[in-house]
Write a protein that holds these residues in place. Structure first.
Motif, mmCIF file in Angstrom:
data_model
loop_
_atom_site.group_PDB
_atom_site.id
_atom_site.type_symbol
_atom_site.label_atom_id
_atom_site.label_comp_id
_atom_site.label_asym_id
_atom_site.label_seq_id
_atom_site.Cartn_x
_atom_site.Cartn_y
_atom_site.Cartn_z
ATOM 1 N N LEU A 1 -146.210 20.320 56.072
ATOM 2 C CA LEU A 1 -147.492 20.867 56.695
ATOM 3 C C LEU A 1 -147.515 22.181 57.411
ATOM 4 O O LEU A 1 -148.274 22.877 57.148
ATOM 5 N N MET B 1 -141.519 7.234 52.338
ATOM 6 C CA MET B 1 -141.132 8.519 52.323
ATOM 7 C C MET B 1 -139.811 9.146 52.185
ATOM 8 O O MET B 1 -139.510 10.115 51.688
ATOM 9 N N GLY B 2 -138.964 8.105 53.001
ATOM 10 C CA GLY B 2 -137.505 8.603 52.917
ATOM 11 C C GLY B 2 -136.870 7.961 51.775
ATOM 12 O O GLY B 2 -135.450 8.093 51.482
ATOM 13 N N CYS B 3 -137.593 7.660 50.833
ATOM 14 C CA CYS B 3 -136.920 7.033 49.547
ATOM 15 C C CYS B 3 -136.037 7.993 48.971
ATOM 16 O O CYS B 3 -136.405 9.084 48.193
ATOM 17 N N MET C 1 -142.522 15.473 55.969
ATOM 18 C CA MET C 1 -143.815 15.657 55.851
ATOM 19 C C MET C 1 -144.414 16.637 56.814
ATOM 20 O O MET C 1 -145.313 17.530 56.246
ATOM 21 N N TYR D 1 -149.766 12.117 49.531
ATOM 22 C CA TYR D 1 -149.790 11.146 50.071
ATOM 23 C C TYR D 1 -151.158 10.578 50.660
ATOM 24 O O TYR D 1 -151.256 9.683 51.405
ATOM 25 N N GLY E 1 -137.900 11.468 56.488
ATOM 26 C CA GLY E 1 -139.048 11.583 55.616
ATOM 27 C C GLY E 1 -140.369 11.796 56.417
ATOM 28 O O GLY E 1 -141.111 12.851 55.849
ATOM 29 N N ALA F 1 -151.505 12.125 56.743
ATOM 30 C CA ALA F 1 -149.953 11.728 56.917
ATOM 31 C C ALA F 1 -149.816 10.571 57.576
ATOM 32 O O ALA F 1 -148.882 9.926 57.350
#
Ligand SMILES: [Zn+2]
Lengths: 270, 163
Positions: free
Chosen positions: A68, B51-53, A64, B82, A60, A144
């Motif tokens: 970006l 985030m990794g959900c 992110m 976020y 995850g 982030a």
């Protein structure tokens, strides 16, 4: 810098920023993949659950960073993650290394000591970088970092616990940990370096200078090493600088496996 | 001032549950940051919990589908942002109650100075609990054990910016 538009008006800044983002993204991406190969092979079922949760978080985080990069016009995040060739990758060589001899589907001889040391050292290095990135001159990256930091907190706690327990355990564990530490340190400078554009990256205040980051990492490691009686060897970059696009065949096979899954269903979210 | 249009969107959002905990809505979890209405289009800005959900994509789809049920809505889109980061103190009082009903201890409001934290058993309220695995079956939960009623239970992990 607040927005991709501002960045696009400053080519030198943009070059340094994208370079750093590729390093951060590719590091998380490839290590999350190596971690996911442990699925079903961790020492016990609880660890299996924990480890796959950490890998999901880490994937995850990579997503992110790729997002970006997409926002800066580098291409689709999914393609950046799955479509780039090995020589285009900026990850540290240590992170692409196989978990051990064998294949995860047939006769894996994975080394748990190596996994613990590699992930613990990496989580601590990532923590040092993330703390610095919270003050990055590129605002979306700083935001982030705040988000990633909250999850990283648990990863670091997890690996630190494993490390200290195994390093002070009875039996063969401490010996195996010592060997793993020596092995990981031979290439760990590759994780800590900001690569050929390090001066520009620090110069634009995207993150602090790499020597400062390294010193902070060493200080944190010493806090754990000194009481345990272990020696932290000098970190080196024996196999070369992945930030320069130098990689081993381990990365080729990793990318092959990853893109096989991706090709089967390119629309699947990950 | 909340418009009646926005109010109607919120009412729909209250019906979108976490796919893993079907009594708690995305509103209860504090995942909704902003609702932007332009004519017949609704944009919902949501904060991802972890985030990794893997449930995030499902949640996104469910929110869009639900909002589209409103007669006046022609476009519905969820974007994950976020900033501000989602923190566990965004869970509403109602959300905390519903988690407990589901057998999941709500996140502690105040972790200790070293980040250690403690929750009571959601079944018998005993404080005599131990951490079994900080990483539970999903990214956002941990597994604990109640030494009093001898039940394992789950707790939402506390997440805050001071960590
Ligand atoms: Zn109990």
């Amino acid at each position: 810098m607040k927005s991709p538009q501002e960045v696009n008006a400053d080519p030198a800044y943009k070059q340094a920023l994208t370079e750093l983002l590729y390093q951060l993204a590719d590091d998380d991406f490839v290590l999350a993949f190596r971690g996911s190969e442990w699925l079903g092979l961790a020492p016990h079922i609880e660890e299996d659950v924990a480890f796959s949760s950490i890998n999901q978080d880490t994937m995850g985080h990579a997503a992110m960073y790729y997002q970006l990069l997409e926002d800066l016009g580098e291409g689709k995040a999914d393609d950046l993650a799955h479509g780039r060739k090995a020589f285009e990758r900026k990850n540290a060589i240590l992170l692409e290394e196989v978990n051990g001899p064998g294949h995860y589907l047939k006769e894996p001889y994975y080394d748990w000591a190596f996994a613990v040391v590699r992930h613990y050292f990496y989580a601590q290095a990532k923590k040092v970088k993330i703390d610095s990135l919270k003050n990055s001159s590129y605002e979306p990256l700083a935001q982030a970092a705040v988000k990633i930091n909250m999850e990283l907190y648990y990863h670091l706690l997890h690996w630190k616990t494993w490390f200290t327990q195994l390093a002070s355990a009875k039996g063969e564990a401490p010996e195996r940990m010592k060997k793993a530490v020596v092995k990981v340190c031979q290439d760990f400078a590759g994780v800590l370096t900001l690569g050929p554009k390090a001066d520009e990256i620090a110069g634009f205040h995207l993150i602090e200078d790499e020597n400062q980051l390294k010193q902070r990492w060493v200080n944190e490691m010493e806090k754990v090493f000194s009481p345990s009686g272990l020696q932290l060897p000098e970190v080196e970059m024996v196999r070369g600088d992945g930030r320069n696009g130098i990689h081993t065949t381990d990365l080729d096979t990793a990318l092959e496996t990853l893109s096989e899954v991706y090709r089967q269903d390119p629309a699947a979210s990950w | 001032m909340m418009t009646t249009y926005e109010q109607s969107v919120r009412e729909m959002l209250a019906e979108v549950k976490d796919p893993e905990i079907d009594s708690v809505s995305v509103l209860d979890l504090g995942m909704i940051e902003k609702i932007i209405i332009t004519d017949n289009a609704v944009q919902v800005e949501m904060l991802p919990t972890f985030m990794g959900c893997p449930a995030l994509e499902i949640i996104k789809k469910n929110v869009e589908t639900k909002v589209l049920e409103l007669e006046w809505v022609e476009h519905a889109e969820v974007t994950f942002i976020y900033h501000p980061p989602w923190t566990s103190d965004r869970i509403t009082a109602k959300g905390r109650e519903r988690l407990k009903e589901f057998g999941i201890a709500p996140p502690p409001t105040q972790p200790g100075p070293d980040g250690e934290w403690h929750v009571d058993c959601p079944y018998c309220q005993s404080t005599y609990t131990t951490m079994d695995n900080i990483f539970g079956p999903t990214a956002c939960r941990s597994i604990l054990y109640c030494k009093h009623c001898k039940n394992p239970f789950e707790a939402m992990k506390p997440v805050s910016t001071i960590m």
